[in-house]
Design an enzyme around this catalytic site. Structure first.
Site, PDB file in Angstrom:
ATOM      1  N   GLY A  69       0.829  -1.204   0.000  1.00 59.82           N
ATOM      2  CA  GLY A  69       0.000   0.000   0.000  1.00 59.82           C
ATOM      3  C   GLY A  69       0.864   1.255   0.000  1.00 59.82           C
ATOM      4  CD  GLN A  71       1.429   7.027   4.109  1.00 63.33           C
ATOM      5  OE1 GLN A  71       2.335   6.770   4.889  1.00 63.33           O
ATOM      6  NE2 GLN A  71       1.450   8.100   3.334  1.00 63.33           N
ATOM      7  CB  SER A  72       3.918  -0.057   2.475  1.00 64.41           C
ATOM      8  OG  SER A  72       4.888  -1.010   2.878  1.00 64.41           O
ATOM      9  CG  ASN A  73       4.940   1.427   8.576  1.00 64.53           C
ATOM     10  OD1 ASN A  73       5.236   2.607   8.660  1.00 64.53           O
ATOM     11  ND2 ASN A  73       3.805   0.943   9.062  1.00 64.53           N
ATOM     12  CB  CYS A  75       7.251   0.480   0.577  1.00 64.01           C
ATOM     13  SG  CYS A  75       6.339  -0.812  -0.301  1.00 64.01           S
TER      14      CYS A  75
END
Ligand SMILES: *Cc1c(COP(=O)(O)O)cnc(C)c1O
Length: 334
Positions: A69, A71-73, A75
């Site tokens: 997503g 807002q992926s932590n 990534c």
């Protein structure tokens, strides 16, 4: 093949008793501070990335790709870790493209190449297809990409990373002289919970892993975690433990993934105002709401409770309006 691990974080992460919160809710609570893991603003993804990038380097990769997503932590942590190792990083994010803030802003700061695919479901085959396509175009340019797909091919290794991390928790508990009855962890893909359940079982700990789902119903997440445990043990060449102490709680998802809930915001404020520790509304806030809820319901096994603070702080800034509204409405801790 047994991959090497590339060390990126600062280990061991702190393990601390939270005195005022324990007193307020009537149970001994300890925090495992993965939010302070050090690399790329920390979080529970750093241990997974150490193993994944260890394998990438062993294979001679010079670029990494993944999908999640916006807002992926994961990534963000991957983008920062790739930067540190001199690897190119491509992120295929589920769109439409939101404003550049929180983790998405940091992805750009860390220099990742960002592509959006319109989709809401992490299991959507079009995301895997977009990843493959991005990998192909990198190869065509003479690069050697390493593809990470957490709900797919990368799941067993990412879970294995957390099974190994259970040894650090075991040492923390020994040093503190405690025998926890439960460890509460926010579960998205469930790989952290799966790894912990596997690792703690291998160590003969009686501690139950309580996976508080932030996205999937328990009847989907529970069997998936059990399957990942099997695949991780298989990959590591470990015997499958006879029993897993695992509970899946899907009562705290609220309106949906990454949407702040009243319970999550309230738990976040409570921890911030009693401990000076900041949770995030999408993961750790919901997990803390689940911890407090389970305690009130009387369903937590006896003994101290460990809360895995899995990070996620940038998500708080991406949800600033909801957090600010809650913070001004709730003037004192609930
Ligand atoms: C990804 C994430 C989790 C969940 O970890 P999974 O292994 O995907 O279940 C929990 N907390 C934070 C802050 C995360 O970024």
């Amino acid at each position: 093949m047994t991959p090497g691990r590339v060390v990126l974080g600062h280990w061991p992460t702190p393990f601390e008793k939270v005195q005022r919160l324990s007193a307020a809710i009537g149970r001994e609570i300890w925090f495992k501070r993965e939010d302070l893991a050090g690399a790329a603003l920390g979080g529970n993804k750093i241990r997974q990335i150490e193993w994944l990038l260890g394998e990438a380097l062993a294979e001679g990769a010079d670029a990494v790709l993944t999908t999640a997503g916006a807002q992926s932590n994961f990534c963000r942590a991957l983008a920062g870790s790739a930067a540190k190792l001199g690897l190119a990083c491509t992120l295929v994010l589920r769109g439409p493209a939101p404003p550049s803030q929180g983790n998405l802003l940091l992805d750009a700061v860390f220099g990742a190449e960002i592509r959006f695919v319109e989709s809401a479901d992490p299991w959507d085959p079009s995301l895997a297809a977009a990843l493959d396509e991005a990998a192909r175009s990198l190869r065509a340019r003479g690069r050697r990409p390493y593809v990470i797909h957490l709900p797919g091919v990368s799941a067993p290794l990412a879970a294995q990373a957390w099974a190994v991390a259970a040894e650090e928790l075991d040492a923390d508990w020994r040093a503190a002289g405690i025998e926890p009855g439960t460890i509460v962890v926010a579960a998205g893909s469930g790989l952290t919970a799966a790894g912990l359940a596997l690792g703690l079982a291998r160590l003969g700990r009686r501690c139950q892993v309580r996976a508080v789902s932030v996205q999937q119903p328990a009847d989907r997440l529970g069997p998936w975690i059990a399957d990942v445990v099997r695949r991780a043990a298989d990959r590591a060449g470990w015997a499958l433990p006879p029993t897993l102490k695992l509970a899946v709680d899907d009562a705290w998802i609220g309106s949906g993934y990454a949407i702040p809930s009243e319970a999550s915001l309230s738990a976040l404020l409570r921890v911030a105002r009693s401990e000076g520790v900041v949770l995030d509304p999408a993961y750790t806030g919901k997990a803390m709401a689940g911890l407090i809820g389970a305690l009130h319901k009387g369903v937590l096994p006896e003994g101290p409770v460990v809360f895995l603070h899995s990070g996620g702080l940038p998500g708080l800034f991406a949800a600033a309006d909801a957090v600010a509204a809650a913070a001004t409405r709730e003037v004192a801790p609930a």
